[in-house]
Design a protein around this motif. Structure first.
Motif, short mmCIF file in Angstrom:
data_model
loop_
_atom_site.label_atom_id
_atom_site.label_comp_id
_atom_site.label_asym_id
_atom_site.label_seq_id
_atom_site.Cartn_x
_atom_site.Cartn_y
_atom_site.Cartn_z
N MET A 67 -7.80 30.11 3.68
CA MET A 67 -6.39 29.94 4.04
C MET A 67 -5.49 29.98 2.79
SD MET A 67 -4.31 29.54 6.54
CE MET A 67 -2.65 28.99 6.86
N VAL A 68 -5.97 29.28 1.73
CA VAL A 68 -5.20 29.24 0.48
C VAL A 68 -5.11 30.64 -0.12
CG1 VAL A 68 -5.14 28.33 -1.87
CG2 VAL A 68 -5.81 26.85 0.02
N ASN A 69 -6.25 31.37 -0.04
CA ASN A 69 -6.26 32.73 -0.60
C ASN A 69 -5.28 33.64 0.14
OD1 ASN A 69 -8.11 32.10 -2.56
ND2 ASN A 69 -9.88 32.71 -1.32
N ARG A 70 -5.18 33.43 1.49
CA ARG A 70 -4.25 34.26 2.26
C ARG A 70 -2.80 33.96 1.87
NH1 ARG A 70 -5.23 34.14 8.53
NH2 ARG A 70 -3.48 35.63 8.31
N ILE A 71 -2.52 32.70 1.65
CA ILE A 71 -1.15 32.33 1.24
C ILE A 71 -0.82 32.92 -0.12
CG2 ILE A 71 0.35 30.41 0.62
CD1 ILE A 71 -1.12 28.75 2.73
N ILE A 72 -1.81 32.80 -1.06
CA ILE A 72 -1.59 33.34 -2.41
C ILE A 72 -1.41 34.86 -2.35
CG2 ILE A 72 -2.67 33.72 -4.65
CD1 ILE A 72 -3.87 30.93 -4.42
N GLY A 73 -2.18 35.51 -1.46
CA GLY A 73 -2.02 36.96 -1.30
C GLY A 73 -0.65 37.33 -0.77
N MET A 74 -0.13 36.55 0.17
CA MET A 74 1.21 36.79 0.70
C MET A 74 2.28 36.60 -0.39
SD MET A 74 0.91 34.96 4.42
CE MET A 74 2.65 35.19 4.74
N VAL A 75 2.04 35.56 -1.23
CA VAL A 75 2.97 35.32 -2.35
C VAL A 75 3.00 36.53 -3.28
CG1 VAL A 75 3.38 33.93 -4.41
CG2 VAL A 75 2.79 32.82 -2.24
N PHE A 76 1.81 37.11 -3.53
CA PHE A 76 1.72 38.29 -4.40
C PHE A 76 2.56 39.44 -3.83
CE2 PHE A 76 -0.34 42.42 -5.08
CZ PHE A 76 -0.21 42.54 -6.46
N TRP A 77 2.40 39.72 -2.53
CA TRP A 77 3.12 40.84 -1.93
C TRP A 77 4.63 40.56 -1.85
CZ3 TRP A 77 1.02 45.24 -2.24
CH2 TRP A 77 -0.35 45.40 -2.13
N LEU A 78 4.98 39.29 -1.69
CA LEU A 78 6.40 38.95 -1.74
C LEU A 78 7.00 39.26 -3.12
CD1 LEU A 78 6.55 35.57 0.24
CD2 LEU A 78 7.60 37.76 0.88
N GLY A 79 6.23 38.94 -4.17
CA GLY A 79 6.69 39.24 -5.52
C GLY A 79 6.86 40.73 -5.75
N VAL A 80 5.87 41.51 -5.26
CA VAL A 80 5.97 42.96 -5.39
C VAL A 80 7.19 43.48 -4.64
CG1 VAL A 80 4.85 45.15 -4.84
CG2 VAL A 80 3.50 43.26 -5.78
N ALA A 81 7.39 42.97 -3.42
CA ALA A 81 8.54 43.40 -2.62
C ALA A 81 9.86 43.06 -3.33
CB ALA A 81 8.49 42.74 -1.25
N ALA A 82 9.93 41.90 -3.98
CA ALA A 82 11.15 41.52 -4.69
C ALA A 82 11.42 42.47 -5.85
CB ALA A 82 11.04 40.08 -5.19
N LEU A 83 10.38 42.86 -6.58
CA LEU A 83 10.57 43.78 -7.70
C LEU A 83 10.97 45.17 -7.23
CD1 LEU A 83 7.62 42.72 -10.05
CD2 LEU A 83 10.02 42.06 -10.18
N VAL A 84 10.39 45.60 -6.11
CA VAL A 84 10.78 46.90 -5.53
C VAL A 84 12.25 46.85 -5.10
CG1 VAL A 84 10.43 48.48 -3.60
CG2 VAL A 84 8.45 47.54 -4.83
N ALA A 85 12.67 45.74 -4.54
CA ALA A 85 14.06 45.57 -4.13
C ALA A 85 14.99 45.63 -5.34
CB ALA A 85 14.24 44.26 -3.38
N VAL A 86 14.54 45.05 -6.46
CA VAL A 86 15.33 45.10 -7.69
C VAL A 86 15.58 46.56 -8.10
CG1 VAL A 86 15.30 44.65 -10.17
CG2 VAL A 86 14.68 42.84 -8.56
N ALA A 87 14.49 47.35 -8.12
CA ALA A 87 14.63 48.76 -8.50
C ALA A 87 15.54 49.50 -7.52
CB ALA A 87 13.25 49.42 -8.56
N GLY A 88 15.39 49.22 -6.23
CA GLY A 88 16.21 49.89 -5.24
C GLY A 88 17.69 49.58 -5.38
N LEU A 89 18.01 48.32 -5.62
CA LEU A 89 19.42 47.95 -5.79
C LEU A 89 20.02 48.56 -7.05
CD1 LEU A 89 19.38 44.18 -4.71
CD2 LEU A 89 20.33 46.12 -3.45
N ARG A 90 19.25 48.57 -8.12
CA ARG A 90 19.77 49.08 -9.40
C ARG A 90 20.12 50.56 -9.32
NH1 ARG A 90 21.92 46.47 -13.46
NH2 ARG A 90 20.98 47.81 -15.03
N PHE A 91 19.26 51.33 -8.65
CA PHE A 91 19.42 52.78 -8.67
C PHE A 91 20.07 53.35 -7.41
CE2 PHE A 91 15.83 51.94 -11.55
CZ PHE A 91 16.32 52.53 -12.71
#
Length: 526
Positions: A1-25
């Motif tokens: 269960m903990v691993n699944r939560i940590i995995g979701m946190v990872f993908w949330l971080g990736v999504a946030a960085l992708v959003a950063v690039a999208g907004l900038r450009f």
């Protein structure tokens, strides 16, 4: 269960960085959210690394993982260096203009004007949004030169009320605001933009009066011997040009910033000379351009010559001849002496261009001065020039030689001189102008008036020399500079025969040679 939560946190971080690039450009208008998304993404990735530290450590225990990590670190180091270079470059901007006449660099005049700004200058461009880039390319140079310059870009179609409030009548209007004053131009050319800045900074237009009634050069004439081109240049430097017949007015107007006597053919009346003397006594500014005699028996301009002498300047009864051959470089003869170096004076402090003076006479500062007025020469011809005293032989045969025994004066010959003196009274200073220059009377004498005609302005430095002279006379030293130049015309003009030769060479001969070389190589290999 903990691993699944940590995995979701990872993908949330990736999504946030992708959003950063999208907004900038893709959506730069929403870039105010970029910092928050960036921090959130980094925090999520940090949480993931801390939650999976055992797995990451065991993975790096393998040799292949270590090599991979080393490669990754190297890539990060290179990226860090590139980011650092871009960061420094964004704050330490440096550009090189490799064009022939520096057409992408701001002129000395523009730099001078910007360096004198003592309060912020707001520049607002009113044009359609798709045209913003054209103006930004030019105006960012102004921002780079002076930190007091700020620019804004407004689309009148999207903000019609603001455009109406600022009286914007057409697209491409640039509005300058400085100390509560405004000025508008409708061009992105440096000359027009700088003219707008000069006008809004000065706040008032200075008047230049050309005398008439004695055969002087006409500031309204566009002919080869006219002064319209130089009058237009005066307008760009925020001067208004008017003509005056002193014999009719009885004096010089109080609003005259400079009075110009440009090549009179007959002498001034004594009453006109008295009017000029009264004007000079009130911190007046006078430019005398006195040509050599048109004919050997032409009567001298005695009154004007005496006025120049009162200010410590004598004009020779001669014609300057230049045997250096420099004139041939610009398509002129020895009767047009050229100057390429100049005695130190504020008028020519930035002038490094050749100037030419068609049919000029010598101008000689009187040793020791006259009436406390000590003049200084600021334009001299070459060492191989001289002041020819035998005007009759020069005008009739065109063949003369240097002969000191007959009164010829060896070069270098001075053809322009200037003098200034503190004024007892002033019409320039105004109440409340604490920073106004100390009033002075200033006089400049040229031994030629043709150097500022339309025909002679093709010589590289003539326009700048005349405009710098007016700038010094009017005590506007910020206008003493090299002005913006037009881009060089680099086109190649060919005759019909030359065009045919180029066509044959490019379409037949060169391809034929290449084909022949290929056939020869193939034949040898057989």
């Amino acid at each position: 269960m903990v691993n699944r939560i940590i995995g979701m946190v990872f993908w949330l971080g990736v999504a946030a960085l992708v959003a950063v690039a999208g907004l900038r450009f893709l959506y730069p208008a929403k870039d105010q959210y970029v910092p928050y998304l960036l921090y959130a993404g980094l925090v999520c990735l940090l949480i993931y690394v801390l939650g999976q530290w055992r797995d990451i450590a065991s993975m790096f225990a393998r040799r292949q993982a270590r090599y991979g990590a080393l490669t990754g670190v190297s890539v990060l180091v290179v990226l860090g260096i590139l980011i650092a270079i871009n960061y420094i470059g964004a704050r330490q901007n440096k550009r090189w203009d490799l064009t022939t006449n520096k057409q992408f660099s701001l002129s000395d005049q523009t730099r001078n004007v910007l360096s004198k700004l003592d309060t912020p200058l707001q520049i607002t461009v009113f044009t359609q949004e798709e045209n913003f880039g054209r103006f930004k390319e030019r105006l960012k140079e102004y921002e780079y030169i002076s930190k007091k310059v700020t620019t804004d870009y407004i689309d009148p179609d999207k903000k019609p009320a603001l455009a109406s409030q600022n009286q914007i009548q057409q697209y491409g209007t640039i509005l300058f605001a400085y100390k509560g004053r405004t000025e508008r131009v409708t061009s992105d050319a440096e000359q027009d933009i700088t003219t707008g800045i000069i006008k809004v900074v000065q706040g008032q237009t200075k008047k230049v009066y050309f005398t008439k009634g004695h055969g002087e050069k006409d500031p309204a004439s566009a002919e080869r011997d006219g002064y319209k081109s130089i009058a237009d240049a005066l307008g760009r430097d925020n001067y208004s040009v008017e003509s005056v017949v002193i014999a009719q007015t009885g004096g010089v107007a109080d609003d005259a910033a400079v009075v110009i006597v440009a090549g009179p053919k007959v002498d001034f009346l004594s009453g006109e000379i008295d009017a000029l003397k009264k004007y000079l006594a009130k911190s007046g500014k006078l430019l005398l351009e006195i040509d050599p005699p048109e004919k050997p028996d032409s009567p001298p301009l005695s009154n004007l010559l005496a006025l120049a002498h009162d200010w410590g300047i004598d004009l020779g009864n001669d014609i300057v001849v230049d045997a250096s051959g420099m004139g041939q470089l610009v398509g002129t003869g020895p009767e047009v002496p050229l100057a390429a170096s100049y005695p130190s004076h504020p008028i020519n402090q930035r002038l490094k261009l050749i100037t030419g003076f068609p049919l000029a006479r010598s101008v000689n500062p009187v040793s020791g001065g006259v009436n406390g007025h000590t003049a200084q020469g600021f334009v001299q011809t070459s060492d191989r020039s001289w002041a020819e005293s035998d005007i009759k032989a020069l005008l009739t045969t065109g063949k003369v030689s240097m002969n000191a025994a007959t009164g010829d004066k060896p070069g270098p010959v001075t053809v322009a001189a200037a003098v200034s003196a503190a004024a007892a009274a002033s019409t320039d200073a105004k109440p409340g102008e604490a920073d106004a220059p100390k009033p002075e009377t200033r006089v400049v004498v040229f031994g030629d008036s043709d150097f500022a005609t339309t025909a002679a302005l093709g010589l590289p430095g003539n326009r700048d020399l005349f405009m710098n002279t007016i700038g010094w006379l009017s005590q506007q030293e910020n206008l003493i500079s090299i002005r913006p130049k037009e881009p060089d015309d680099r086109r190649v003009t060919m005759t019909a025969v030359q065009q045919n030769n180029v066509t044959i060479l490019s379409l037949l001969l060169i391809p034929g040679l290449v084909f022949g070389a290929g056939v020869y190589s193939w034949w040898r290999r057989r």
